[in-house]
Design an enzyme around this catalytic site. Structure first.
Site, PDB file in Angstrom:
ATOM      1  N   ARG A 280       0.975  -0.974  -0.315  1.00  0.00           N
ATOM      2  CA  ARG A 280      -0.118  -0.431   0.090  1.00  0.00           C
ATOM      3  C   ARG A 280       0.817   1.188  -0.019  1.00  0.00           C
ATOM      4  O   ARG A 280       0.918   2.329  -0.467  1.00  0.00           O
ATOM      5  CB  ARG A 280      -1.165  -0.314   1.455  1.00  0.00           C
ATOM      6  CG  ARG A 280      -1.710  -1.199   1.370  1.00  0.00           C
ATOM      7  CD  ARG A 280      -3.015  -0.698   2.497  1.00  0.00           C
ATOM      8  NE  ARG A 280      -4.274  -2.137   2.410  1.00  0.00           N
ATOM      9  CZ  ARG A 280      -4.848  -2.893   3.095  1.00  0.00           C
ATOM     10  NH1 ARG A 280      -4.325  -3.092   3.925  1.00  0.00           N
ATOM     11  NH2 ARG A 280      -5.565  -3.984   2.507  1.00  0.00           N
TER      12      ARG A 280
ATOM     13  N   PHE B 104      -7.744   0.225  -5.550  1.00  0.00           N
ATOM     14  CA  PHE B 104      -6.568  -1.337  -5.892  1.00  0.00           C
ATOM     15  C   PHE B 104      -5.796  -1.386  -4.244  1.00  0.00           C
ATOM     16  O   PHE B 104      -5.632  -0.706  -3.703  1.00  0.00           O
ATOM     17  CB  PHE B 104      -6.160  -1.864  -6.679  1.00  0.00           C
ATOM     18  CG  PHE B 104      -5.202  -0.860  -7.157  1.00  0.00           C
ATOM     19  CD1 PHE B 104      -4.403  -0.295  -7.134  1.00  0.00           C
ATOM     20  CD2 PHE B 104      -4.111  -1.525  -8.851  1.00  0.00           C
ATOM     21  CE1 PHE B 104      -3.164   0.848  -7.440  1.00  0.00           C
ATOM     22  CE2 PHE B 104      -3.056  -0.936  -9.723  1.00  0.00           C
ATOM     23  CZ  PHE B 104      -3.059   0.066  -8.695  1.00  0.00           C
ATOM     24  N   GLU B 105      -5.371  -2.283  -4.258  1.00  0.00           N
ATOM     25  CA  GLU B 105      -4.405  -3.116  -3.018  1.00  0.00           C
ATOM     26  C   GLU B 105      -5.550  -2.213  -1.743  1.00  0.00           C
ATOM     27  O   GLU B 105      -4.814  -2.363  -0.628  1.00  0.00           O
ATOM     28  CB  GLU B 105      -3.476  -1.749  -2.328  1.00  0.00           C
ATOM     29  CG  GLU B 105      -2.563  -1.444  -3.800  1.00  0.00           C
ATOM     30  CD  GLU B 105      -1.571  -3.096  -4.124  1.00  0.00           C
ATOM     31  OE1 GLU B 105      -1.936  -3.934  -3.735  1.00  0.00           O
ATOM     32  OE2 GLU B 105      -1.577  -4.077  -5.333  1.00  0.00           O
ATOM     33  N   GLY B 106      -7.194  -2.771  -1.722  1.00  0.00           N
ATOM     34  CA  GLY B 106      -7.351  -2.596  -0.387  1.00  0.00           C
ATOM     35  C   GLY B 106      -7.866  -0.828  -0.766  1.00  0.00           C
ATOM     36  O   GLY B 106      -7.429   0.075  -1.079  1.00  0.00           O
TER      37      GLY B 106
END
Length: 379
Positions: A241, A360-362
């Site tokens: 992140r 993305f990546e949460g």
């Protein structure tokens, strides 16, 4: 940019600037239109070993600290966010091995990268995005092998990777506690790629499905132990992140640079539009937000280098930087006026590129949940 980096990193940064200026920024405009993956550009990046920046020194990597690497990644992102995403995503693919793998597995993955290969990380599935526990991919032990079946989607580098780290359920009755992490190399029977995404932005990166159909791999390709895959995946994302925050800061910096350059030469009412205080304040706000994002990225990476907890800080870095990347790109379009809305000018692409970093990546909603839990505590 205001990263405090090593002498070695500063020297390499100059090379990266020159490379991006001559080989990436202008060339990627056409690839953005066509959606073609620019292999020739990546081949040149591989020659410079830009794809292997995160390989640890003990396995043949450059041995740079993470903040120095961030300065290089941000420079790449300023030229083209899709290019920077591809480079960073290869490091993402390697992280589960470095976090959960044994020495032989780490050496193997790093060797592939150093020889010019790419990695990919497979967690997301059609029904399991923000809720990875809903994943359906399974791995069944069969003697000295595992047989995997399932489909991963939205996998960055999926169509170009030389190895994949994927999650699969080894015990469906245990939920995330039954999730394990596996290392699979390109060319393994039963492993294939599927639908390639025709994306809004970061179009110079490859994104596709990764499919496993009776994909048999050696039992030794299990990373760590059975049931530890979810933990490895979350530790992987904790690191990844921050790197997405780094790329986001690069997009925002490019947006401000373009707005300043245009605002100085665009004449209205007999003077450059940047002579107007209203637009000067827009630039000031951009500068404040960009530097704040950059320093949050730097802090989170410093915690990683020191082996300290960084879950909250990484979530803040990713969430804040991606939010301000969207804001800065939008404000750059505003300063360009009608021209900013035209594909003839560079700033509309920055907005299209920036959006995915809030997802993305949460998603940024998930990041706020992470920050809230860490700040308030669970109750």
């Amino acid at each position: 940019m205001a990263y405090l980096i090593s002498d070695e990193g500063a020297e390499l940064l100059e090379s990266v600037k020159e490379f991006c200026k001559n080989e990436v920024q202008e060339q990627c405009k056409e690839y953005d239109r066509s959606g073609e993956w620019p292999k020739a550009i990546y081949d040149k990046a591989i020659e410079m070993q830009l794809h292997s920046l995160e390989v640890p020194e003990e396995f043949g990597g450059p041995g740079l600290d993470r903040v120095s690497i961030a300065a290089l990644i941000e420079q790449m992102a300023m030229a083209d966010a899709g290019f920077a995403t591809t480079i960073s995503a290869s490091g993402l693919g390697m992280k589960p091995v470095l976090i959960g793998g044994n020495e032989a597995q780490k050496k193997r993955a790093c060797e592939i990268i150093l020889k010019g290969g790419f990695g990919a990380f497979g967690l997301t599935e059609p029904g399991a995005g923000s809720d990875p526990a809903a994943g359906k991919t399974v791995a069944v032990k069969d003697g000295d092998s595992y047989v995997l079946n399932g489909r991963k989607c939205f996998i960055t580098n999926g169509g170009i990777a030389d190895f994949y780290c994927v999650t699969a359920l080894t015990d469906k009755s245990k939920g995330v506690k039954g999730m394990s992490m596996f290392y699979i190399e390109k060319g393994t029977k039963g492993l294939s790629t599927g639908h390639e995404e025709d994306k809004m932005g970061i179009r110079t990166s490859n994104t596709c499905d990764v499919v496993m159909e009776d994909c048999r791999i050696p039992a030794e390709n299990l990373l760590g132990e059975e049931g530890k895959g979810f933990g490895i995946a979350m530790k992987t994302l904790d690191q990844a992140r921050t790197w997405m925050g780094c790329v986001s800061a690069g997009i925002a910096q490019r947006a401000m640079d373009e707005a300043i350059a245009y605002g100085k030469q665009r004449i209205q009412f007999g003077k450059p539009v940047l002579k107007n205080q209203a637009l000067q304040f827009k630039i000031a706000d951009m500068a404040i937000k960009i530097e704040t994002a950059r320093q949050m990225v730097s802090y989170a990476l410093t915690l990683m280098d020191k082996g300290l907890p960084h879950t909250k800080e990484s979530a803040i870095a990713k969430c804040y930087a991606s939010d301000i990347a969207m804001e800065c790109a939008s404000e750059a379009i505003q300063i360009f006026g009608g021209y900013g809305y035209s594909r003839e000018y560079p700033v509309e692409k920055l907005l299209r590129d920036a959006k995915i970093f809030q997802i993305f990546e949460g998603t940024n909603e998930v990041q706020r949940i992470v920050v809230a839990r860490d700040t308030i505590g669970r109750y």
